[in-house]
Design a protein around this motif. Structure first.
Motif, PDB file in Angstrom:
ATOM      1  N   ALA A   1      -0.851  -9.918  -7.529  1.00 45.45           N
ATOM      2  CA  ALA A   1      -0.567  -8.531  -7.136  1.00 45.45           C
ATOM      3  C   ALA A   1      -0.804  -8.337  -5.640  1.00 45.45           C
ATOM      4  O   ALA A   1      -1.808  -8.796  -5.087  1.00 45.45           O
ATOM      5  CB  ALA A   1      -1.443  -7.575  -7.925  1.00 45.45           C
ATOM      6  N   THR A   2       0.139  -7.670  -4.990  1.00 41.75           N
ATOM      7  CA  THR A   2      -0.016  -7.293  -3.583  1.00 41.75           C
ATOM      8  C   THR A   2      -0.438  -5.833  -3.445  1.00 41.75           C
ATOM      9  O   THR A   2      -0.924  -5.420  -2.402  1.00 41.75           O
ATOM     10  CB  THR A   2       1.301  -7.510  -2.816  1.00 41.75           C
ATOM     11  OG1 THR A   2       2.348  -6.769  -3.466  1.00 41.75           O
ATOM     12  CG2 THR A   2       1.650  -8.988  -2.779  1.00 41.75           C
ATOM     13  N   TYR A   3      -0.211  -5.071  -4.500  1.00 49.02           N
ATOM     14  CA  TYR A   3      -0.668  -3.674  -4.547  1.00 49.02           C
ATOM     15  C   TYR A   3      -1.081  -3.359  -5.973  1.00 49.02           C
ATOM     16  O   TYR A   3      -0.263  -3.421  -6.899  1.00 49.02           O
ATOM     17  CB  TYR A   3       0.421  -2.704  -4.085  1.00 49.02           C
ATOM     18  CG  TYR A   3       0.047  -1.245  -4.283  1.00 49.02           C
ATOM     19  CD1 TYR A   3      -1.045  -0.696  -3.605  1.00 49.02           C
ATOM     20  CD2 TYR A   3       0.765  -0.424  -5.151  1.00 49.02           C
ATOM     21  CE1 TYR A   3      -1.401   0.626  -3.786  1.00 49.02           C
ATOM     22  CE2 TYR A   3       0.418   0.905  -5.339  1.00 49.02           C
ATOM     23  CZ  TYR A   3      -0.673   1.423  -4.650  1.00 49.02           C
ATOM     24  OH  TYR A   3      -1.033   2.731  -4.834  1.00 49.02           O
ATOM     25  N   SER A   4      -2.359  -3.037  -6.141  1.00 46.32           N
ATOM     26  CA  SER A   4      -2.897  -2.714  -7.466  1.00 46.32           C
ATOM     27  C   SER A   4      -3.752  -1.454  -7.335  1.00 46.32           C
ATOM     28  O   SER A   4      -4.923  -1.529  -6.935  1.00 46.32           O
ATOM     29  CB  SER A   4      -3.740  -3.879  -8.001  1.00 46.32           C
ATOM     30  OG  SER A   4      -4.228  -3.584  -9.295  1.00 46.32           O
ATOM     31  N   PRO A   5      -3.186  -0.289  -7.618  1.00 49.41           N
ATOM     32  CA  PRO A   5      -3.922   0.974  -7.404  1.00 49.41           C
ATOM     33  C   PRO A   5      -5.147   1.092  -8.305  1.00 49.41           C
ATOM     34  O   PRO A   5      -5.124   0.687  -9.470  1.00 49.41           O
ATOM     35  CB  PRO A   5      -2.884   2.051  -7.743  1.00 49.41           C
ATOM     36  CG  PRO A   5      -1.914   1.373  -8.654  1.00 49.41           C
ATOM     37  CD  PRO A   5      -1.849  -0.053  -8.207  1.00 49.41           C
ATOM     38  N   LYS A   6      -6.224   1.649  -7.743  1.00 47.34           N
ATOM     39  CA  LYS A   6      -7.451   1.864  -8.520  1.00 47.34           C
ATOM     40  C   LYS A   6      -7.223   2.876  -9.634  1.00 47.34           C
ATOM     41  O   LYS A   6      -7.746   2.748 -10.727  1.00 47.34           O
ATOM     42  CB  LYS A   6      -8.569   2.333  -7.593  1.00 47.34           C
ATOM     43  CG  LYS A   6      -9.014   1.281  -6.573  1.00 47.34           C
ATOM     44  CD  LYS A   6     -10.137   1.816  -5.710  1.00 47.34           C
ATOM     45  CE  LYS A   6     -10.594   0.756  -4.712  1.00 47.34           C
ATOM     46  NZ  LYS A   6     -11.683   1.271  -3.832  1.00 47.34           N
TER      47      LYS A   6
ATOM     48  N   ASN B   1       0.848  -1.199   0.000  1.00 49.07           N
ATOM     49  CA  ASN B   1       0.000   0.000   0.000  1.00 49.07           C
ATOM     50  C   ASN B   1       0.882   1.246   0.000  1.00 49.07           C
ATOM     51  O   ASN B   1       2.070   1.183   0.313  1.00 49.07           O
ATOM     52  CB  ASN B   1      -0.914   0.014   1.234  1.00 49.07           C
ATOM     53  CG  ASN B   1      -2.010   1.066   1.134  1.00 49.07           C
ATOM     54  OD1 ASN B   1      -2.452   1.398   0.044  1.00 49.07           O
ATOM     55  ND2 ASN B   1      -2.452   1.580   2.262  1.00 49.07           N
ATOM     56  N   VAL B   2       0.285   2.391  -0.360  1.00 52.52           N
ATOM     57  CA  VAL B   2       0.964   3.687  -0.243  1.00 52.52           C
ATOM     58  C   VAL B   2       0.005   4.665   0.415  1.00 52.52           C
ATOM     59  O   VAL B   2      -1.222   4.581   0.236  1.00 52.52           O
ATOM     60  CB  VAL B   2       1.435   4.234  -1.615  1.00 52.52           C
ATOM     61  CG1 VAL B   2       2.374   3.250  -2.294  1.00 52.52           C
ATOM     62  CG2 VAL B   2       0.261   4.546  -2.507  1.00 52.52           C
ATOM     63  N   ARG B   3       0.578   5.594   1.191  1.00 51.94           N
ATOM     64  CA  ARG B   3      -0.236   6.576   1.914  1.00 51.94           C
ATOM     65  C   ARG B   3       0.467   7.930   1.913  1.00 51.94           C
ATOM     66  O   ARG B   3       1.689   7.989   1.756  1.00 51.94           O
ATOM     67  CB  ARG B   3      -0.463   6.125   3.359  1.00 51.94           C
ATOM     68  CG  ARG B   3      -1.221   4.832   3.491  1.00 51.94           C
ATOM     69  CD  ARG B   3      -1.275   4.316   4.925  1.00 51.94           C
ATOM     70  NE  ARG B   3      -0.006   3.734   5.362  1.00 51.94           N
ATOM     71  CZ  ARG B   3       0.686   4.143   6.406  1.00 51.94           C
ATOM     72  NH1 ARG B   3       0.299   5.199   7.103  1.00 51.94           N
ATOM     73  NH2 ARG B   3       1.813   3.538   6.752  1.00 51.94           N
ATOM     74  N   THR B   4      -0.287   8.994   2.102  1.00 51.91           N
ATOM     75  CA  THR B   4       0.287  10.334   2.209  1.00 51.91           C
ATOM     76  C   THR B   4      -0.313  11.056   3.404  1.00 51.91           C
ATOM     77  O   THR B   4      -1.422  10.739   3.851  1.00 51.91           O
ATOM     78  CB  THR B   4       0.034  11.169   0.939  1.00 51.91           C
ATOM     79  OG1 THR B   4      -1.371  11.162   0.637  1.00 51.91           O
ATOM     80  CG2 THR B   4       0.811  10.624  -0.246  1.00 51.91           C
ATOM     81  N   GLY B   5       0.432  12.043   3.913  1.00 45.09           N
ATOM     82  CA  GLY B   5      -0.052  12.835   5.036  1.00 45.09           C
ATOM     83  C   GLY B   5       0.585  14.205   5.045  1.00 45.09           C
ATOM     84  O   GLY B   5       1.669  14.405   4.481  1.00 45.09           O
ATOM     85  N   ARG B   6      -0.095  15.153   5.677  1.00 42.57           N
ATOM     86  CA  ARG B   6       0.402  16.532   5.763  1.00 42.57           C
ATOM     87  C   ARG B   6       0.900  16.819   7.167  1.00 42.57           C
ATOM     88  O   ARG B   6       0.256  16.474   8.149  1.00 42.57           O
ATOM     89  CB  ARG B   6      -0.701  17.521   5.388  1.00 42.57           C
ATOM     90  CG  ARG B   6      -1.055  17.504   3.917  1.00 42.57           C
ATOM     91  CD  ARG B   6      -2.115  18.530   3.572  1.00 42.57           C
ATOM     92  NE  ARG B   6      -3.417  18.138   4.081  1.00 42.57           N
ATOM     93  CZ  ARG B   6      -4.520  18.863   3.948  1.00 42.57           C
ATOM     94  NH1 ARG B   6      -4.468  20.034   3.332  1.00 42.57           N
ATOM     95  NH2 ARG B   6      -5.665  18.439   4.413  1.00 42.57           N
ATOM     96  N   HIS B   7       2.042  17.473   7.258  1.00 41.87           N
ATOM     97  CA  HIS B   7       2.634  17.869   8.531  1.00 41.87           C
ATOM     98  C   HIS B   7       2.955  19.362   8.491  1.00 41.87           C
ATOM     99  O   HIS B   7       2.869  19.998   7.446  1.00 41.87           O
ATOM    100  CB  HIS B   7       3.885  17.045   8.816  1.00 41.87           C
ATOM    101  CG  HIS B   7       3.607  15.586   9.026  1.00 41.87           C
ATOM    102  ND1 HIS B   7       3.546  15.002  10.272  1.00 41.87           N
ATOM    103  CD2 HIS B   7       3.345  14.593   8.132  1.00 41.87           C
ATOM    104  CE1 HIS B   7       3.270  13.717  10.149  1.00 41.87           C
ATOM    105  NE2 HIS B   7       3.145  13.437   8.855  1.00 41.87           N
ATOM    106  N   ALA B   8       3.330  19.917   9.633  1.00 41.67           N
ATOM    107  CA  ALA B   8       3.565  21.366   9.720  1.00 41.67           C
ATOM    108  C   ALA B   8       4.701  21.823   8.831  1.00 41.67           C
ATOM    109  O   ALA B   8       4.664  22.921   8.272  1.00 41.67           O
ATOM    110  CB  ALA B   8       3.845  21.752  11.175  1.00 41.67           C
ATOM    111  N   CYS B   9       5.740  20.995   8.669  1.00 41.78           N
ATOM    112  CA  CYS B   9       6.931  21.408   7.935  1.00 41.78           C
ATOM    113  C   CYS B   9       7.125  20.679   6.616  1.00 41.78           C
ATOM    114  O   CYS B   9       7.957  21.092   5.808  1.00 41.78           O
ATOM    115  CB  CYS B   9       8.167  21.194   8.797  1.00 41.78           C
ATOM    116  SG  CYS B   9       8.149  22.135  10.343  1.00 41.78           S
ATOM    117  N   TYR B  10       6.397  19.598   6.396  1.00 36.59           N
ATOM    118  CA  TYR B  10       6.626  18.784   5.209  1.00 36.59           C
ATOM    119  C   TYR B  10       5.395  17.948   4.870  1.00 36.59           C
ATOM    120  O   TYR B  10       4.489  17.785   5.687  1.00 36.59           O
ATOM    121  CB  TYR B  10       7.832  17.851   5.426  1.00 36.59           C
ATOM    122  CG  TYR B  10       7.740  17.035   6.701  1.00 36.59           C
ATOM    123  CD1 TYR B  10       7.033  15.837   6.754  1.00 36.59           C
ATOM    124  CD2 TYR B  10       8.355  17.475   7.881  1.00 36.59           C
ATOM    125  CE1 TYR B  10       6.926  15.105   7.931  1.00 36.59           C
ATOM    126  CE2 TYR B  10       8.263  16.760   9.052  1.00 36.59           C
ATOM    127  CZ  TYR B  10       7.549  15.565   9.076  1.00 36.59           C
ATOM    128  OH  TYR B  10       7.446  14.845  10.242  1.00 36.59           O
TER     129      TYR B  10
END
Length: 204
Positions: free
Chosen positions: A138-143, A74-83
């Motif tokens: 496949a272990t990761y197959s993005p939609k 899987n892949v994930r993203t997140g927002r932080h104060a500096c990056y």
């Protein structure tokens, strides 16, 4: 006999003073004084990490100790104060990687161009496939390979696109606002799994 009353000069002077408007005695406004009221700043400066750069970051030594069953899940993203942060979830222990700014990102195998929004492009190569080596499943197959996560409103990230998995490695294109500093590291867990983390700073 007329009696003339003389008014002392001191009384005359006092009456003259009373005739002067009170505003004339008002103290001048303080300017540049430390006692003058100040407007408190509503902007707080975060203590952001320092020492990051924009040169390639790679680690190929981990590969030798990584089980052959390690794969991207899987892949994930997140927002932080500096990056802004990008995380790749992996089965098994940490694996090798190669992260660098490139002119363009191309698909693994086919060599087709992977279009990316943003002023700069990061090519992220994970030394693990997005499929099970033994079964080929496949272990990761993005939609949506052109938009792995929704990064609308992020300060730095502009687009994440899947560039394929070929010969035991997976490539992902990350479009960013500009050629900003980044860092790469791995984290253990959860359980026996691991994560590859890429942080891209909001500013130099």
């Amino acid at each position: 006999m007329k009696i003339q009353h003389k008014i002392p000069k001191t009384i005359v002077a006092a009456l003259a003073v009373l005739a002067v408007p009170a505003a004339a005695f008002a103290a001048p406004a303080l300017t540049g004084s430390s006692t003058a009221p100040r407007t408190a700043s509503t902007v707080s400066t975060a203590s952001c990490p320092r020492g990051w750069g924009s040169l390639p970051e790679a680690n190929s030594n981990v590969r030798a100790s990584t089980p052959a069953t390690t794969s991207v899940t899987n892949v994930r993203t997140g927002r932080h104060a500096c990056y802004d942060r990008f995380v790749v979830d992996l089965t098994g222990g940490p694996t090798g990687y190669d992260v660098r700014y490139v002119r363009n990102v191309y698909q693994d195998g086919s060599g087709f161009l992977v279009p990316l929004r943003g002023g700069a492009k990061l090519q992220i190569v994970v030394r693990a496939p997005s499929y099970n080596i033994d079964t080929g499943k496949a272990t990761y197959s993005p939609k949506n390979p052109k938009a792995l996560t929704n990064v609308a409103g992020y300060s730095t990230f502009r687009q994440l696109a899947f560039a394929g998995s070929f010969e035991g490695q997976t490539t992902i294109g990350l479009g960013v606002r500009a050629r900003l500093p980044f860092r790469v590291f791995t984290l253990a867990g959860p359980g026996s799994n691991s994560r590859l983390v890429i942080d891209v700073a909001h500013h130099w």
